[in-house]
Write a protein that holds these residues in place. Sequence first.
Motif, PDB file in Angstrom:
ATOM      1  N   VAL A   1       0.770  -1.336   0.002  1.00  0.00           N
ATOM      2  CA  VAL A   1      -0.125   0.011   0.006  1.00  0.00           C
ATOM      3  C   VAL A   1       0.993   1.184   0.009  1.00  0.00           C
ATOM      4  CG1 VAL A   1      -1.738   1.275   1.279  1.00  0.00           C
ATOM      5  CG2 VAL A   1      -1.843  -1.126   1.065  1.00  0.00           C
ATOM      6  N   GLU A   2       2.001   1.314   0.894  1.00  0.00           N
ATOM      7  CA  GLU A   2       2.691   2.516   1.003  1.00  0.00           C
ATOM      8  C   GLU A   2       3.657   2.528  -0.209  1.00  0.00           C
ATOM      9  OE1 GLU A   2       1.803   4.632   3.034  1.00  0.00           O
ATOM     10  OE2 GLU A   2       0.389   3.058   4.135  1.00  0.00           O
ATOM     11  N   THR A   3       4.020   1.643  -0.812  1.00  0.00           N
ATOM     12  CA  THR A   3       4.872   1.509  -1.922  1.00  0.00           C
ATOM     13  C   THR A   3       4.115   2.373  -3.164  1.00  0.00           C
ATOM     14  OG1 THR A   3       6.032  -0.512  -1.354  1.00  0.00           O
ATOM     15  CG2 THR A   3       6.119   0.113  -3.599  1.00  0.00           C
ATOM     16  N   ALA A   4       2.816   1.818  -3.208  1.00  0.00           N
ATOM     17  CA  ALA A   4       1.981   2.457  -4.340  1.00  0.00           C
ATOM     18  C   ALA A   4       1.561   3.791  -3.993  1.00  0.00           C
ATOM     19  CB  ALA A   4       0.654   1.280  -4.504  1.00  0.00           C
ATOM     20  N   ARG A   5       1.405   4.059  -2.794  1.00  0.00           N
ATOM     21  CA  ARG A   5       0.931   5.358  -2.381  1.00  0.00           C
ATOM     22  C   ARG A   5       2.137   6.531  -2.723  1.00  0.00           C
ATOM     23  NH1 ARG A   5      -2.851   6.401   1.386  1.00  0.00           N
ATOM     24  NH2 ARG A   5      -2.314   4.395   2.654  1.00  0.00           N
ATOM     25  N   ALA A   6       3.184   6.045  -2.413  1.00  0.00           N
ATOM     26  CA  ALA A   6       4.401   6.974  -2.719  1.00  0.00           C
ATOM     27  C   ALA A   6       4.817   7.262  -3.950  1.00  0.00           C
ATOM     28  CB  ALA A   6       5.668   6.394  -1.996  1.00  0.00           C
ATOM     29  N   LEU A   7       4.528   6.056  -4.936  1.00  0.00           N
ATOM     30  CA  LEU A   7       4.703   6.338  -6.367  1.00  0.00           C
ATOM     31  C   LEU A   7       3.529   6.891  -7.082  1.00  0.00           C
ATOM     32  CD1 LEU A   7       5.500   2.511  -7.153  1.00  0.00           C
ATOM     33  CD2 LEU A   7       7.218   4.491  -7.192  1.00  0.00           C
ATOM     34  N   ALA A   8       2.328   6.688  -6.365  1.00  0.00           N
ATOM     35  CA  ALA A   8       1.305   7.426  -7.119  1.00  0.00           C
ATOM     36  C   ALA A   8       1.593   9.167  -6.607  1.00  0.00           C
ATOM     37  CB  ALA A   8      -0.210   7.126  -6.424  1.00  0.00           C
ATOM     38  N   GLY A   9       1.894   9.136  -5.567  1.00  0.00           N
ATOM     39  CA  GLY A   9       2.012  10.753  -4.808  1.00  0.00           C
ATOM     40  C   GLY A   9       3.026  11.455  -5.772  1.00  0.00           C
ATOM     41  N   ALA A  10       4.050  10.626  -6.289  1.00  0.00           N
ATOM     42  CA  ALA A  10       5.050  11.063  -7.191  1.00  0.00           C
ATOM     43  C   ALA A  10       4.618  11.388  -8.782  1.00  0.00           C
ATOM     44  CB  ALA A  10       6.309  10.482  -6.973  1.00  0.00           C
ATOM     45  N   GLY A  11       3.506  11.023  -8.627  1.00  0.00           N
ATOM     46  CA  GLY A  11       2.981  11.212 -10.026  1.00  0.00           C
ATOM     47  C   GLY A  11       2.777  10.133 -10.995  1.00  0.00           C
ATOM     48  N   ALA A  12       3.106   8.943 -10.613  1.00  0.00           N
ATOM     49  CA  ALA A  12       3.212   7.714 -11.601  1.00  0.00           C
ATOM     50  C   ALA A  12       1.591   7.258 -11.483  1.00  0.00           C
ATOM     51  CB  ALA A  12       3.753   6.612 -11.015  1.00  0.00           C
ATOM     52  N   ALA A  13       1.293   6.585 -12.565  1.00  0.00           N
ATOM     53  CA  ALA A  13       0.084   6.019 -12.779  1.00  0.00           C
ATOM     54  C   ALA A  13       0.323   4.359 -12.397  1.00  0.00           C
ATOM     55  CB  ALA A  13      -0.413   5.848 -14.360  1.00  0.00           C
ATOM     56  N   VAL A  14      -0.435   4.320 -11.226  1.00  0.00           N
ATOM     57  CA  VAL A  14      -0.127   2.807 -10.749  1.00  0.00           C
ATOM     58  C   VAL A  14      -1.472   1.811 -10.925  1.00  0.00           C
ATOM     59  CG1 VAL A  14       0.385   1.749  -8.332  1.00  0.00           C
ATOM     60  CG2 VAL A  14       1.108   4.019  -8.852  1.00  0.00           C
ATOM     61  N   THR A  15      -0.757   0.560 -11.131  1.00  0.00           N
ATOM     62  CA  THR A  15      -1.594  -0.353 -11.041  1.00  0.00           C
ATOM     63  C   THR A  15      -1.758  -1.162 -10.036  1.00  0.00           C
ATOM     64  OG1 THR A  15      -1.903  -0.604 -13.356  1.00  0.00           O
ATOM     65  CG2 THR A  15      -2.828  -2.632 -12.262  1.00  0.00           C
ATOM     66  N   LEU A  16      -2.799  -1.437  -9.110  1.00  0.00           N
ATOM     67  CA  LEU A  16      -2.615  -2.586  -7.927  1.00  0.00           C
ATOM     68  C   LEU A  16      -3.065  -3.907  -8.315  1.00  0.00           C
ATOM     69  CD1 LEU A  16      -4.313  -0.395  -5.462  1.00  0.00           C
ATOM     70  CD2 LEU A  16      -1.862  -0.360  -5.851  1.00  0.00           C
ATOM     71  N   ALA A  17      -1.881  -4.913  -8.460  1.00  0.00           N
ATOM     72  CA  ALA A  17      -2.381  -6.033  -9.000  1.00  0.00           C
ATOM     73  C   ALA A  17      -2.241  -7.008  -7.555  1.00  0.00           C
ATOM     74  CB  ALA A  17      -0.858  -6.561  -9.776  1.00  0.00           C
ATOM     75  N   VAL A  18      -3.531  -7.394  -7.669  1.00  0.00           N
ATOM     76  CA  VAL A  18      -3.981  -8.232  -6.194  1.00  0.00           C
ATOM     77  C   VAL A  18      -4.997  -9.224  -6.452  1.00  0.00           C
ATOM     78  CG1 VAL A  18      -3.582  -5.792  -5.072  1.00  0.00           C
ATOM     79  CG2 VAL A  18      -5.991  -6.523  -5.967  1.00  0.00           C
ATOM     80  N   ARG A  19      -4.913  -9.985  -5.262  1.00  0.00           N
ATOM     81  CA  ARG A  19      -5.840 -11.201  -5.494  1.00  0.00           C
ATOM     82  C   ARG A  19      -7.155 -10.758  -5.320  1.00  0.00           C
ATOM     83  NH1 ARG A  19      -4.217 -16.411  -1.840  1.00  0.00           N
ATOM     84  NH2 ARG A  19      -3.719 -14.289  -0.522  1.00  0.00           N
ATOM     85  N   ASP A  20      -7.496  -9.967  -4.116  1.00  0.00           N
ATOM     86  CA  ASP A  20      -8.638  -9.384  -3.653  1.00  0.00           C
ATOM     87  C   ASP A  20      -8.908  -7.950  -4.211  1.00  0.00           C
ATOM     88  OD1 ASP A  20     -10.775  -8.494  -2.178  1.00  0.00           O
ATOM     89  OD2 ASP A  20      -9.938  -8.937   0.071  1.00  0.00           O
ATOM     90  N   THR A  21      -9.718  -8.057  -5.293  1.00  0.00           N
ATOM     91  CA  THR A  21      -9.647  -6.759  -5.770  1.00  0.00           C
ATOM     92  C   THR A  21     -10.800  -5.774  -5.143  1.00  0.00           C
ATOM     93  OG1 THR A  21     -11.599  -7.682  -7.234  1.00  0.00           O
ATOM     94  CG2 THR A  21      -9.656  -7.613  -8.263  1.00  0.00           C
ATOM     95  N   ALA A  22     -11.592  -6.446  -4.067  1.00  0.00           N
ATOM     96  CA  ALA A  22     -12.665  -5.269  -3.168  1.00  0.00           C
ATOM     97  C   ALA A  22     -11.550  -4.616  -2.097  1.00  0.00           C
ATOM     98  CB  ALA A  22     -13.447  -6.178  -2.516  1.00  0.00           C
ATOM     99  N   ALA A  23     -10.369  -5.225  -1.858  1.00  0.00           N
ATOM    100  CA  ALA A  23      -9.435  -4.463  -0.863  1.00  0.00           C
ATOM    101  C   ALA A  23      -8.820  -3.819  -1.919  1.00  0.00           C
ATOM    102  CB  ALA A  23      -8.690  -5.705  -0.358  1.00  0.00           C
TER     103      ALA A  23
END
Length: 312
Positions: free
Chosen positions: A40-62
């Motif tokens: 979560v925090e990896t994705a948050r930091a990358l998105a906060g710096a302007g990247a378009a982020v895809t969360l690749a996850v088993r639980d798509t609701a989460a």
Amino acid sequence: MTTPLTTPFSASSTAAEVLAGTDLTGRRAVVTGGASGIGVETARALAGAGAAVTLAVRDTAAGDRTADDIHATTGARDVTVAHLDLADPSSVAAFTSAWEGPLHILVNNAGVMAAPETRTPQGWELQFATNHLGHFALTTGLHRALAAADGARVVSVSSSAHLRSPVVFEDIHFRERPYEPWAAYGQSKTANVLFAVGATARWADDGILVNSLMPGGIRTRLQRHVSDETLERMRARVGAGAPNWKSPEQGAATSVLLAASPLLDGVSGRYFEDCNEAAHAEPGAARGVAPYALDPEAAALLWQVSLDTLAA
């Protein structure tokens, strides 16, 4: 080994601090396991710096809840969710075939730790299947997208647990030896380091940088199979050198350093901890990188074994 690379950052640095002043506008990133823990925090930091982020996850609701949270905390709007089950080759294949265009950052973050003995339908030991084979299939399946990015970065999240075991090529899946959860986890984490070494040897001409890391001790759902008593007993064994627990924001710092910091331009095939390159570990050490995890011959063998296993 050359002098380890150092940065201004340390064990106490956060992911946001590491990426302060870094502009990732126009870059696309995938974070596996991006809906929990340090993902979560990896994705948050990358998105906060302007990247378009895809969360690749088993639980798509989460994943959807995490995407909403990242938007609320950073203002980032380009956070999407895609289903990915690393233990299921068909799920990995569906993800890679659906990806279009270049991919600038791939953070192989998801994992399972010290699980009871479990096998996939193919008969593979679950930790090796998830932590290594799934990420191997994902990354090789996205190779064309990474090569098209002109300077892509791949981050392989390992662990100091790699010091517990090399890859036991004679019996990777515990078909002959008794199953031991930590030995299985350890060899899967060694495989994560060896993958970075093997990919560097093959993909340097494509401009793809691949490094591995130990994020530090962070209390997350990764430890759901491990009791508090076991974790504290392990820390006590390390003794005075046992590192403090990190927050998830601190745990993600080394991941985003490898994923996006200009300090690592041109650096590949190395293992980092606490935002700095690790030294070689002495036998019995709790920190550093085991020489067997950086062995190019073992990396080449693992690459071939992985190809053969996935093709079988």
